[in-house]
Design a protein around this motif. Sequence first.
Motif, PDB file in Angstrom:
ATOM      1  N   ASN A 123       0.862  -1.186   0.000  1.00 36.97           N
ATOM      2  CA  ASN A 123       0.000   0.000   0.000  1.00 36.97           C
ATOM      3  C   ASN A 123       0.898   1.235   0.000  1.00 36.97           C
ATOM      4  N   ILE A 124       0.993   1.887  -1.151  1.00 35.11           N
ATOM      5  CA  ILE A 124       1.928   3.018  -1.292  1.00 35.11           C
ATOM      6  C   ILE A 124       1.594   4.139  -0.325  1.00 35.11           C
ATOM      7  N   SER A 125       0.317   4.399  -0.132  1.00 35.34           N
ATOM      8  CA  SER A 125      -0.050   5.504   0.771  1.00 35.34           C
ATOM      9  C   SER A 125       0.373   5.221   2.207  1.00 35.34           C
ATOM     10  N   ASP A 126       0.401   3.936   2.599  1.00 37.21           N
ATOM     11  CA  ASP A 126       0.870   3.600   3.941  1.00 37.21           C
ATOM     12  C   ASP A 126       2.346   3.942   4.093  1.00 37.21           C
ATOM     13  N   ASP A 127       3.099   3.764   3.037  1.00 37.88           N
ATOM     14  CA  ASP A 127       4.541   4.062   3.091  1.00 37.88           C
ATOM     15  C   ASP A 127       4.817   5.559   3.092  1.00 37.88           C
ATOM     16  N   THR A 128       3.945   6.336   2.500  1.00 38.40           N
ATOM     17  CA  THR A 128       4.255   7.755   2.289  1.00 38.40           C
ATOM     18  C   THR A 128       3.452   8.721   3.153  1.00 38.40           C
ATOM     19  N   SER A 129       2.267   8.304   3.611  1.00 42.86           N
ATOM     20  CA  SER A 129       1.425   9.304   4.279  1.00 42.86           C
ATOM     21  C   SER A 129       0.526   8.726   5.370  1.00 42.86           C
ATOM     22  N   ALA A 130       0.941   7.644   5.995  1.00 41.57           N
ATOM     23  CA  ALA A 130       0.104   7.036   7.040  1.00 41.57           C
ATOM     24  C   ALA A 130       0.830   7.045   8.382  1.00 41.57           C
ATOM     25  N   PHE A 131       0.051   7.272   9.434  1.00 39.96           N
ATOM     26  CA  PHE A 131       0.597   7.288  10.789  1.00 39.96           C
ATOM     27  C   PHE A 131      -0.282   6.445  11.701  1.00 39.96           C
ATOM     28  N   ILE A 132       0.350   5.825  12.677  1.00 37.05           N
ATOM     29  CA  ILE A 132      -0.361   5.172  13.781  1.00 37.05           C
ATOM     30  C   ILE A 132       0.119   5.832  15.064  1.00 37.05           C
ATOM     31  N   VAL A 133      -0.800   6.159  15.954  1.00 36.44           N
ATOM     32  CA  VAL A 133      -0.447   6.852  17.201  1.00 36.44           C
ATOM     33  C   VAL A 133      -0.926   6.032  18.382  1.00 36.44           C
ATOM     34  N   ASN A 134      -0.411   6.364  19.570  1.00 40.89           N
ATOM     35  CA  ASN A 134      -0.872   5.683  20.786  1.00 40.89           C
ATOM     36  C   ASN A 134      -1.946   6.493  21.492  1.00 40.89           C
ATOM     37  N   GLU A 135      -2.503   5.929  22.567  1.00 35.44           N
ATOM     38  CA  GLU A 135      -3.573   6.601  23.303  1.00 35.44           C
ATOM     39  C   GLU A 135      -3.119   7.927  23.883  1.00 35.44           C
ATOM     40  N   ALA A 136      -1.869   7.970  24.340  1.00 34.60           N
ATOM     41  CA  ALA A 136      -1.351   9.202  24.931  1.00 34.60           C
ATOM     42  C   ALA A 136      -1.359  10.338  23.912  1.00 34.60           C
ATOM     43  N   ALA A 137      -1.067  10.034  22.661  1.00 35.18           N
ATOM     44  CA  ALA A 137      -1.100  11.058  21.608  1.00 35.18           C
ATOM     45  C   ALA A 137      -2.523  11.547  21.373  1.00 35.18           C
ATOM     46  N   VAL A 138      -3.478  10.619  21.377  1.00 38.09           N
ATOM     47  CA  VAL A 138      -4.884  11.003  21.187  1.00 38.09           C
ATOM     48  C   VAL A 138      -5.320  11.958  22.284  1.00 38.09           C
ATOM     49  N   LYS A 178       3.697  14.428   5.348  1.00 31.18           N
ATOM     50  CA  LYS A 178       2.354  14.807   5.749  1.00 31.18           C
ATOM     51  C   LYS A 178       1.412  13.650   5.465  1.00 31.18           C
ATOM     52  N   GLY A 179       0.479  13.430   6.375  1.00 32.95           N
ATOM     53  CA  GLY A 179      -0.449  12.337   6.160  1.00 32.95           C
ATOM     54  C   GLY A 179      -1.533  12.320   7.204  1.00 32.95           C
ATOM     55  N   SER A 180      -2.158  11.175   7.386  1.00 30.93           N
ATOM     56  CA  SER A 180      -3.274  11.045   8.320  1.00 30.93           C
ATOM     57  C   SER A 180      -3.127   9.785   9.154  1.00 30.93           C
ATOM     58  N   VAL A 181      -3.863   9.768  10.249  1.00 29.55           N
ATOM     59  CA  VAL A 181      -3.830   8.647  11.183  1.00 29.55           C
ATOM     60  C   VAL A 181      -4.707   7.520  10.645  1.00 29.55           C
ATOM     61  N   ILE A 182      -4.127   6.314  10.569  1.00 30.23           N
ATOM     62  CA  ILE A 182      -4.912   5.158  10.115  1.00 30.23           C
ATOM     63  C   ILE A 182      -5.197   4.177  11.255  1.00 30.23           C
ATOM     64  N   GLY A 183      -4.540   4.369  12.400  1.00 31.96           N
ATOM     65  CA  GLY A 183      -4.749   3.444  13.504  1.00 31.96           C
ATOM     66  C   GLY A 183      -4.308   4.022  14.841  1.00 31.96           C
ATOM     67  N   VAL A 184      -4.867   3.481  15.911  1.00 28.71           N
ATOM     68  CA  VAL A 184      -4.503   3.877  17.282  1.00 28.71           C
ATOM     69  C   VAL A 184      -4.162   2.606  18.049  1.00 28.71           C
ATOM     70  N   ILE A 185      -2.987   2.574  18.671  1.00 27.52           N
ATOM     71  CA  ILE A 185      -2.569   1.430  19.465  1.00 27.52           C
ATOM     72  C   ILE A 185      -2.669   1.751  20.953  1.00 27.52           C
ATOM     73  N   ILE A 198       4.106   7.343  30.180  1.00 26.33           N
ATOM     74  CA  ILE A 198       3.977   7.036  28.758  1.00 26.33           C
ATOM     75  C   ILE A 198       3.589   8.315  28.027  1.00 26.33           C
ATOM     76  N   THR A 199       4.384   8.709  27.067  1.00 22.11           N
ATOM     77  CA  THR A 199       4.182   9.951  26.333  1.00 22.11           C
ATOM     78  C   THR A 199       3.623   9.653  24.942  1.00 22.11           C
ATOM     79  N   PRO A 200       3.154  10.685  24.231  1.00 19.58           N
ATOM     80  CA  PRO A 200       2.656  10.471  22.866  1.00 19.58           C
ATOM     81  C   PRO A 200       3.706   9.817  21.983  1.00 19.58           C
ATOM     82  N   LEU A 201       3.240   8.908  21.129  1.00 24.44           N
ATOM     83  CA  LEU A 201       4.128   8.167  20.240  1.00 24.44           C
ATOM     84  C   LEU A 201       3.550   8.157  18.830  1.00 24.44           C
TER      85      LEU A 201
END
Length: 424
Positions: free
Chosen positions: A178-193, A216-223, A235-238
């Motif tokens: 998935n090219i967009s996952d390589d170039t513009s996707a982020f996953i963040v943790n609960e602390a970041a949310v 630049k991109g958008s969040v696709i998942g939260v861990i 635990i800090t934002p990741l």
Amino acid sequence: MLARPDVLAIIVSIFVLISLIAGGYPAWLMSSISPLRAMKDYSKQGNSGGLVRKGLVVFQFTMSIILISSTILIFRQMDYMSSRNLGFHKEQMMQMRIPFKFQKKMKTIKDEMARIPGVVSASSSNFSFTNGISNIAMLPEGAADNEITSEATIGVDADFIPNFGLDLLAGRNFQYGNISDDTSAFIVNEAAVRQFNWGAPEDAIGKSIDWGLGKKGSVIGVIKDFNFSSLHTEITPLIVHVVPDWYSYITLRVDGKDISTVIKQAEQKYKQFDNENPFSYAFMDADFASLYEAEEQTRTIVGLLTSLAIFIACLGLFGLAAFIAEQRTKEIGIRKVLGANVGGIIVLMSKDFLLLIAVSFVLAVPAAWYAGTQWLTGFAFKTDIAWWIFAVSGVGAAAVALLTVSFQSVKASMMNPVKALRTE
């Protein structure tokens, strides 16, 4: 600071000096006063000598109780840290550092390692307890242009989250191809949310991130939050995203049945790609434990000081008990003639010392509680200071004192009362 050799040498020297002075006083006092003088002048002995002797006993056992409590608390905290669920698999996770020049072949090397019998799964990243994590400037959605923040960032591949056993609370994981996952996707943790005021994990999906190094991109998942650094810190934002140029570790999750064979085969696989650099690996649980070397040293030192304090306190108590037994030779003889048994003599000799131990306990508990509380402030994740820590310390000190005094008490009670009454 406790880990510095010069500081440790000063602490140990001062403690040994004070303890030797305190422990040596009873022995010197006993040897300097003859039994004849002790029996003749017992009633003339000033209160000052008795107060000093009692003060030394209180001081020694106050220090002993404080150190016993501190030792128990340190062991309790270390056990808590080693057994705490960090939010990911750290046991049987074998990490190999890969030189920068082989980063283009990282996936090939990882896939070869994953084929080794006994390897459950494998992933590539720059995450390691010993390597540290970079903080990169970024601008999350909802923040003003002047509200740039710096957050921890890990470069991973699509196998990282399942390999480490991280819990995905919302959204999805990265996908190979998935090219967009390589170039513009982020996953963040609960602390970041929470930090970015994005509401629930589900609400964070689709939020934009302007990452400081041109992505630049958008969040696709939260861990789910996990401890990616020492338990000293919250635990800090990741921010987690695909950054192949950052990969420096291959992490293998092994089944643990034959780890030595896995290591040998991993080395053979590695040598197929790199004959110049030595094969290097480490297990994550050992790396995690290495974060607390200072605490391990403190535990060892406090344990040694506790043993030393108890030993010297017993020496002082033994000398004082012998001295008092000499002073009360006639009294013990009279009590035996009147029918006192060995148990009664032990109670007679011990009760005053146990009273001093009780005083020591009252003085030691507030000091030990304060010291323990101050030490635990260095940990974001910590155990509690349970009441039984002080109870065990007090009972232990009393038991040691009772055993020490009982030896002299039994010796005095076994003396022939006729001989004791004739003694001048």
